[in-house]
Design a protein around this motif. Structure first.
Motif, short mmCIF file in Angstrom:
data_model
loop_
_atom_site.label_atom_id
_atom_site.label_comp_id
_atom_site.label_asym_id
_atom_site.label_seq_id
_atom_site.Cartn_x
_atom_site.Cartn_y
_atom_site.Cartn_z
N ALA A 157 0.41 3.22 9.46
CA ALA A 157 0.31 3.07 10.92
C ALA A 157 1.60 2.58 11.55
O ALA A 157 1.83 2.78 12.75
CB ALA A 157 -0.83 2.11 11.27
N ASP A 158 2.46 1.92 10.76
CA ASP A 158 3.68 1.33 11.28
C ASP A 158 4.90 1.97 10.62
O ASP A 158 4.96 2.12 9.39
CB ASP A 158 3.69 -0.18 11.03
CG ASP A 158 2.51 -0.86 11.72
OD1 ASP A 158 2.34 -0.64 12.93
OD2 ASP A 158 1.77 -1.58 11.03
N LYS A 159 5.89 2.30 11.42
CA LYS A 159 7.08 3.01 10.94
C LYS A 159 7.76 2.29 9.78
O LYS A 159 8.19 2.91 8.81
CB LYS A 159 8.08 3.18 12.08
CG LYS A 159 7.62 4.05 13.21
CD LYS A 159 8.71 4.09 14.28
CE LYS A 159 8.23 4.81 15.52
NZ LYS A 159 9.28 4.81 16.57
N GLU A 160 7.88 0.95 9.92
CA GLU A 160 8.62 0.19 8.91
C GLU A 160 7.96 0.19 7.54
O GLU A 160 8.59 -0.16 6.53
CB GLU A 160 8.84 -1.26 9.38
CG GLU A 160 7.58 -2.01 9.72
CD GLU A 160 7.14 -1.87 11.17
OE1 GLU A 160 6.38 -2.74 11.62
OE2 GLU A 160 7.55 -0.89 11.84
N ASP A 161 6.70 0.59 7.47
CA ASP A 161 5.99 0.62 6.19
C ASP A 161 6.09 1.97 5.48
O ASP A 161 5.59 2.12 4.36
CB ASP A 161 4.50 0.29 6.41
CG ASP A 161 4.29 -1.14 6.89
OD1 ASP A 161 5.12 -2.00 6.55
OD2 ASP A 161 3.30 -1.39 7.60
N VAL A 162 6.70 2.94 6.14
CA VAL A 162 6.76 4.29 5.57
C VAL A 162 7.97 4.41 4.65
O VAL A 162 9.12 4.31 5.09
CB VAL A 162 6.83 5.36 6.68
CG1 VAL A 162 6.76 6.75 6.07
CG2 VAL A 162 5.72 5.17 7.70
N GLU A 163 7.72 4.62 3.37
CA GLU A 163 8.79 4.80 2.40
C GLU A 163 9.10 6.28 2.22
O GLU A 163 8.38 7.14 2.72
CB GLU A 163 8.38 4.18 1.06
CG GLU A 163 8.11 2.68 1.15
CD GLU A 163 7.65 2.08 -0.17
OE1 GLU A 163 7.39 2.87 -1.11
OE2 GLU A 163 7.56 0.86 -0.26
N LEU A 164 10.19 6.57 1.51
CA LEU A 164 10.53 7.96 1.24
C LEU A 164 9.35 8.63 0.54
O LEU A 164 8.74 8.06 -0.35
CB LEU A 164 11.78 8.04 0.35
CG LEU A 164 12.29 9.45 0.06
CD1 LEU A 164 12.74 10.13 1.35
CD2 LEU A 164 13.43 9.42 -0.95
N LYS A 165 9.03 9.81 0.97
CA LYS A 165 7.85 10.59 0.56
C LYS A 165 6.55 10.06 1.16
O LYS A 165 5.47 10.57 0.86
CB LYS A 165 7.73 10.67 -0.97
CG LYS A 165 8.87 11.43 -1.65
CD LYS A 165 8.53 11.72 -3.11
CE LYS A 165 9.61 12.56 -3.76
NZ LYS A 165 9.27 12.90 -5.16
N GLY A 166 6.64 9.03 1.99
CA GLY A 166 5.46 8.51 2.67
C GLY A 166 5.13 9.32 3.91
O GLY A 166 5.90 10.18 4.35
N ILE A 167 3.96 9.04 4.49
CA ILE A 167 3.47 9.78 5.66
C ILE A 167 3.14 8.80 6.78
O ILE A 167 2.42 7.82 6.58
CB ILE A 167 2.23 10.61 5.30
CG1 ILE A 167 2.56 11.62 4.18
CG2 ILE A 167 1.70 11.36 6.53
CD1 ILE A 167 1.34 12.34 3.63
N TYR A 168 3.67 9.09 7.95
CA TYR A 168 3.44 8.26 9.13
C TYR A 168 2.38 8.92 10.01
O TYR A 168 2.42 10.13 10.25
CB TYR A 168 4.74 8.10 9.90
CG TYR A 168 4.63 7.32 11.19
CD1 TYR A 168 4.06 6.05 11.24
CD2 TYR A 168 5.13 7.86 12.38
CE1 TYR A 168 3.98 5.34 12.42
CE2 TYR A 168 5.07 7.15 13.58
CZ TYR A 168 4.49 5.90 13.59
OH TYR A 168 4.41 5.19 14.78
N ASN A 169 1.44 8.10 10.50
CA ASN A 169 0.44 8.57 11.45
C ASN A 169 0.62 7.83 12.77
O ASN A 169 0.15 6.71 12.93
CB ASN A 169 -0.98 8.35 10.92
CG ASN A 169 -2.04 8.96 11.84
OD1 ASN A 169 -1.72 9.43 12.93
ND2 ASN A 169 -3.28 8.95 11.41
#
Length: 350
Positions: A248-260
């Motif tokens: 849910a939060d941009k800062e938690d999205v790692e490489l290969k992760g998905i942002y909603n």
């Protein structure tokens, strides 16, 4: 004349102002959108599909042509309006669902509101029991498809072990003004029979979606991947959080992760795209991978996400006040769809 006491300070300020003026950068902006068109069916009875259940086919035969023309006009009006206030353009790319066949899309993009934009169409027939499909529309001047494929979702009923026929997931890879992006268009299985009883179907759809994304990232970990659609689940459901592992939060999205970007709009703001059992649901979303969050704007990056819920798209009174105004509820003239469209803006430094 009064002498300046600090000429070096004044010189520094002038240099700084000059540098700031030079730093003003221009950005190009495009809209990427998704819209569930709610039963965009033609007036022809296709004996190979269960199209008799569509609202148009349930009308008296003498009214069908008129209803179809109005439906096309209303859908084209909305598509042309998404993002226009900010970009002064219609969407560069828009995924759609609940379309019967390619011909209804041809008719849609030839409506006056869209004709000059010269939209291309990517569509595959899917095995859905109602005969509805997903598709991608794109402005040919802005987006160049490189590869397209349709990915079948194989699921079986727990009790009967019979196959559940539903929509395929459409994958399109191409260049948005030279930038390689990948788009998956979805319309996941409905909640028919109840959310809990039908949950396994959407979990399976989530697994398929993740496999497609993983396959793209195995080739390029920095792949810019969008997954858009009517997921028939909210941002907090297992299909999103457990299978796709969305953040849910941009800062938690790692490489290969998905942002909603829609999760916090749902959890913190109570927003939705469709009314379900007298409550808002946010089933329509655009998810994307981490490289679109980078701050290097030499290529297209994410800027903003939103629900396109202008006043003219909503019921003005009654039990469903504020909910999407369906065409069938508006006497076949003023309504649109039972879903609001969603969009993201992409920006790139010129």
């Amino acid at each position: 004349m009064k002498k300046l006491k600090h000429p070096l300070l004044v010189l520094f300020i002038l240099v700084l102002m000059s540098a700031n003026a030079q730093e003003k950068k221009k950005y190009k902006i495009h809209t990427v959108a998704f819209y569930n068109l709610e039963n965009l069916f033609d007036t022809i009875n296709d004996t190979t599909k269960y199209d008799e259940a569509s609202p148009i086919m349930e009308l008296n035969e003498s009214l069908r042509a008129e209803a179809y023309v109005k439906k096309l006009h209303n859908m084209a009006k909305v598509v042309a309006d998404i993002g226009h206030d900010d970009t002064k353009n219609t969407p560069a790319i828009i995924g759609v669902s609940e379309v019967e066949n390619r011909q209804v899309l041809v008719d849609l993009v030839n409506e006056p509101e869209l004709l000059k934009k010269d939209y291309g169409i990517i569509h595959f027939d899917s095995p859905d029991k109602r005969g509805i499909d997903v598709a991608l529309l794109y402005q040919k001047a802005l987006f160049k498809p490189i590869d397209t494929s349709s990915h079948e979702l194989l699921i079986y009923d727990d009790s009967t072990r019979e196959r559940v026929y539903t929509r395929d997931q459409l994958l399109v890879s191409g260049e948005l003004e030279g930038d390689l992006i990948h788009i998956i268009v979805n319309h996941w299985p409905s909640r028919s029979g109840g959310e809990a009883r039908s949950r396994f179907k959407r979990v399976a759809a989530g697994k398929l979606n993740k496999r497609i994304i993983d396959s793209l990232q195995s080739i390029d970990p920095y792949a810019k991947v969008f997954s858009m659609g009517d997921f028939n689940d909210n941002p907090t459901n297992n299909s999103m959080k457990k299978e796709l592992k969305t953040e849910a939060d941009k800062e938690d999205v790692e490489l290969k992760g998905i942002y909603n970007p829609f999760e916090n709009q749902y959890k913190k703001m109570g927003l939705g795209t469709t009314g379900y059992r007298d409550a808002w649901s946010l089933f329509d979303m655009i998810l994307f991978t981490q490289p679109l969050l980078e701050k290097d704007y030499s290529s297209f990056r994410f800027y903003k996400a939103g629900i396109f819920n202008k006043s003219y798209l909503t019921n003005k009174e009654g039990r469903y006040k504020g909910y999407p105004l369906r065409m069938i509820d508006a006497g076949l003239s003023g309504g649109y769809s039972d879903h609001f469209p969603v969009y993201v803006y992409l920006v790139r430094e010129e």
